[in-house]
Structures are given as structure tokens and as C-alpha cells.
Motif scaffolding. Structure first.
Motif, short mmCIF file in Angstrom:
data_model
loop_
_atom_site.label_atom_id
_atom_site.label_comp_id
_atom_site.label_asym_id
_atom_site.label_seq_id
_atom_site.Cartn_x
_atom_site.Cartn_y
_atom_site.Cartn_z
N HIS A 28 0.85 -1.19 0.00
CA HIS A 28 0.00 0.00 0.00
C HIS A 28 0.89 1.24 0.00
O HIS A 28 1.79 1.36 0.82
N GLU A 31 1.84 3.32 3.11
CA GLU A 31 2.53 2.57 4.16
C GLU A 31 4.03 2.49 3.87
O GLU A 31 4.68 1.49 4.15
N ASN A 68 5.17 -1.86 -4.20
CA ASN A 68 4.43 -0.84 -4.95
C ASN A 68 5.23 0.46 -5.07
O ASN A 68 4.85 1.47 -4.48
N LYS A 102 -3.48 4.36 -1.73
CA LYS A 102 -3.05 3.01 -1.39
C LYS A 102 -2.62 2.22 -2.63
O LYS A 102 -1.86 1.26 -2.52
N ASN A 109 -5.61 -1.30 -5.91
CA ASN A 109 -5.11 -1.74 -4.61
C ASN A 109 -4.50 -3.12 -4.81
O ASN A 109 -5.23 -4.11 -5.00
N ASN A 111 -3.14 -5.23 -2.90
CA ASN A 111 -3.51 -6.23 -1.89
C ASN A 111 -4.78 -6.97 -2.33
O ASN A 111 -4.94 -8.15 -2.04
N THR A 131 -9.73 1.10 -3.08
CA THR A 131 -10.33 -0.24 -2.97
C THR A 131 -10.51 -0.97 -4.30
O THR A 131 -11.01 -2.10 -4.30
N HIS A 163 2.06 -4.13 7.25
CA HIS A 163 1.08 -3.08 7.01
C HIS A 163 1.14 -2.12 8.19
O HIS A 163 1.46 -2.51 9.31
#
Length: 167
Positions: A28, A31, A68, A102, A109, A111, A131, A163
Motif C-alpha cells: 500500500h 505505508e 508498490n 493506497k 489496490n 492487496n 479499494t 502493514h
């Protein structure tokens, strides 16, 4: 990455070891502190290898500090840091602020783009940087790279993904 940045992996230990561990972060964008922490810890292990040598015997640790890199660049430097004009336009169109971004440079995203349990229900239908899971599982360069890497190695014992909710 989608904007042409490298995704680095550090290997500590024997690649023929019977037990292999994957530690990664930065999936993300916001993060990014996890990337610094993993890099710092890797440096410490290598600098103080004598202290870690017995604990690492028979093990191999793979560390991918930043899955990322485009998203981290967006989070730190804004949408204008994306080099590809088409990707930059996708990001700016999303209405999500760069600071809380993110996703990757396509607003996905990562994730949610992984093949395990990919499910778009309840997620954004288009790129939003928060999202959106992508059009299909493993549609993004970053998740393709990680999936190919993980599948190329046998003997995984465990995986840990850091995370931090951006704080």
C-alpha cells in the motif's frame, strides 16, 4: 512496475536451504514507512551477520521492501511524480488525495489484486487508489512479478507482509 520502476528483492541465506521465508512491505502506497523499516532491518542483519548466523542456518530469507514503488512515489511526491502521462491522468481522475493513496499508478489496490481469494464484491468498480481490485486477479505488473517470484521458489515456510495503515 506499471510506471517502469524496479521491484527489488534481497536474499539473505542459502537459496538451497530447506526453509524459506518471505518478508515484504510497501504493497500500500501510504505505508511507505514499512519499506524503510525493512531496509533498515536488512542492513542491520547484514552488518551484524555474525550475531544472526546461527539463527539463519538452514534458512533463506527473501525481503521485498517495496512491492508498490509507483504508489509509494505518489504518496510521497504526488501524482505529478508519475512519468507516464496516461497513468498520471488515471490517478488525478480518481479524486483520492495522493497523501492517502493506497494503489499503484493505475489506481489498483495491489492487496486486492492477488490471486488468493480475488473478489470484486464490495470494492470500487473503477480506479480509485483505495479499494479497486483491478479488472481481474493478477492484472497488474506488480502482482504478476510477485506471483511469478513466489511460484518460482519451493520450500516456503512462512510469509510476512507488513502493514501500518499509513501511520
Amino acid at each position: 512496475s506499471e510506471d517502469g520502476r524496479a521491484i527489488w528483492c534481497l536474499r539473505i541465506g542459502n537459496p538451497r536451504a530447506s526453509q524459506k521465508f518471505l518478508i515484504n512491505g510497501g504493497i500500500h502506497a501510504r505505508e511507505w514507512l514499512n519499506c524503510l523499516m525493512l531496509t533498515y532491518k536488512s542492513e542491520e542483519i547484514l552488518r551484524e551477520y555474525v550475531d544472526y548466523k546461527s539463527a539463519l542456518r538452514g534458512k533463506c530469507v527473501y525481503i521485498v521492501p517495496m512491492i508498490n514503488p509507483d504508489g509509494v512515489t505518489i504518496s510521497q511526491s504526488g501524482f505529478d511524480s508519475i512519468r507516464n502521462p496516461k497513468l498520471r491522468k488515471i490517478c488525478k481522475k480518481s479524486k483520492s488525495p495522493a497523501r492517502t493513496w493506497k494503489g499503484n499508478a493505475r489506481g489498483v489496490n495491489l492487496n486486492f489484486n492477488l490471486p488468493a481469494g480475488w473478489n470484486p464484491k464490495g470494492k470500487a468498480k473503477k480506479a480509485d487508489g483505495l479499494t479497486y481490485p483491478g479488472k481481474k486477479a493478477v492484472s497488474e505488473k506488480e502482482t504478476k512479478v510477485m506471483t511469478k517470484f513466489v511460484n518460482s521458489i519451493s520450500g516456503w515456510k512462512a510469509s510476512l507482509n507488513y502493514h501500518s495503515t499509513g501511520s
